[in-house]
Write a protein that holds these residues in place. Structure first.
Motif, PDB file in Angstrom:
ATOM      1  N   LEU A   1     146.246 119.010 131.197  1.00 48.00           N
ATOM      2  CA  LEU A   1     146.491 119.202 129.771  1.00 48.00           C
ATOM      3  C   LEU A   1     145.887 118.074 128.953  1.00 48.00           C
ATOM      4  CD1 LEU A   1     150.297 120.112 129.890  1.00 48.00           C
ATOM      5  CD2 LEU A   1     148.363 121.696 129.810  1.00 48.00           C
ATOM      6  N   GLN A   2     145.381 118.432 127.793  1.00 51.01           N
ATOM      7  CA  GLN A   2     144.975 117.447 126.800  1.00 51.01           C
ATOM      8  C   GLN A   2     145.975 117.571 125.661  1.00 51.01           C
ATOM      9  OE1 GLN A   2     140.793 117.200 125.618  1.00 51.01           O
ATOM     10  NE2 GLN A   2     141.470 117.161 123.496  1.00 51.01           N
ATOM     11  N   VAL A   3     146.797 116.558 125.508  1.00 50.22           N
ATOM     12  CA  VAL A   3     147.862 116.579 124.520  1.00 50.22           C
ATOM     13  C   VAL A   3     147.453 115.684 123.348  1.00 50.22           C
ATOM     14  CG1 VAL A   3     150.317 116.161 124.111  1.00 50.22           C
ATOM     15  CG2 VAL A   3     149.538 116.869 126.390  1.00 50.22           C
ATOM     16  N   HIS A   4     147.264 116.291 122.188  1.00 51.01           N
ATOM     17  CA  HIS A   4     146.900 115.536 120.989  1.00 51.01           C
ATOM     18  C   HIS A   4     148.189 115.148 120.282  1.00 51.01           C
ATOM     19  CE1 HIS A   4     144.465 115.474 116.960  1.00 51.01           C
ATOM     20  NE2 HIS A   4     144.888 114.277 117.317  1.00 51.01           N
ATOM     21  N   VAL A   5     148.383 113.848 120.095  1.00 49.61           N
ATOM     22  CA  VAL A   5     149.587 113.357 119.428  1.00 49.61           C
ATOM     23  C   VAL A   5     149.207 112.485 118.250  1.00 49.61           C
ATOM     24  CG1 VAL A   5     150.922 113.399 121.584  1.00 49.61           C
ATOM     25  CG2 VAL A   5     149.837 111.277 120.856  1.00 49.61           C
ATOM     26  N   VAL A   6     150.146 112.335 117.329  1.00 53.83           N
ATOM     27  CA  VAL A   6     150.018 111.384 116.229  1.00 53.83           C
ATOM     28  C   VAL A   6     151.216 110.460 116.274  1.00 53.83           C
ATOM     29  CG1 VAL A   6     148.613 112.884 114.759  1.00 53.83           C
ATOM     30  CG2 VAL A   6     151.102 112.998 114.598  1.00 53.83           C
ATOM     31  N   ALA A   7     151.020 109.230 115.784  1.00 57.35           N
ATOM     32  CA  ALA A   7     152.092 108.232 115.832  1.00 57.35           C
ATOM     33  C   ALA A   7     152.027 107.336 114.601  1.00 57.35           C
ATOM     34  CB  ALA A   7     151.957 107.389 117.108  1.00 57.35           C
TER      35      ALA A   7
END
Length: 153
Positions: A104-110
């Protein structure tokens, strides 16, 4: 998903130029009738060609200036459970199943590095997640775009 024809392409290009344009305005710009515009827009929305508005909202404006991709290896038989758990994390903005050494390629923001550490830990705590590798987004060099593809239709 249905194919986009030449009429759909004209509508989508006009909508891309002015996303808030009313059907009457789109009709004037494309030379089509308002009823045709309305029917085509309904078809494009219901078939998934037109996606939600939220794609245009900047995470930075919401207080999330840091972006990252968390490449994730999962236990194959738990893939759906992992996907469901990822969907429950608000900072996960997209998950792609990919081929290669990770699943999986999980795109997150923080909000910042500490927040990213918390999010990455939360992902690693999901049952079925075996391993993660986090990569920071340093700069977006080409924005998400489809106009060049529409221009080819």
């Amino acid at each position: 998903m249905p194919d986009v024809d030449a009429i759909d392409t004209r509508i989508l290009l006009a909508l891309n130029d002015d996303p808030r344009a009313a059907a009457v305005t789109l009709a004037e710009r494309t030379g089509l009738s308002r009823n045709t515009i309305q029917a085509r827009l309904t078809k494009l929305e219901s078939s998934g060609v037109l996606r939600p508005f939220e794609r245009r909202i900047s995470p930075v404006a919401l207080g999330y200036p840091l972006g990252a991709f968390i490449f994730t290896t999962v236990t194959q038989r738990k893939l759906q459970e992992v996907a469901d758990a990822l969907a429950a994390i608000p900072e996960v903005v997209q998950v792609l199943g990919i081929s290669g050494p990770v699943d999986l390629q999980v795109h997150v923001v923080a909000r910042d590095a500490d927040d990213l550490y918390r999010i990455a830990g939360r992902i690693l705590d999901i049952e079925g997640v075996e391993k993660t590798n986090t990569t920071l987004v340093m700069r977006q060099l080409v924005n998400f775009r489809l106009t060049p593809l529409l221009d080819q239709c």
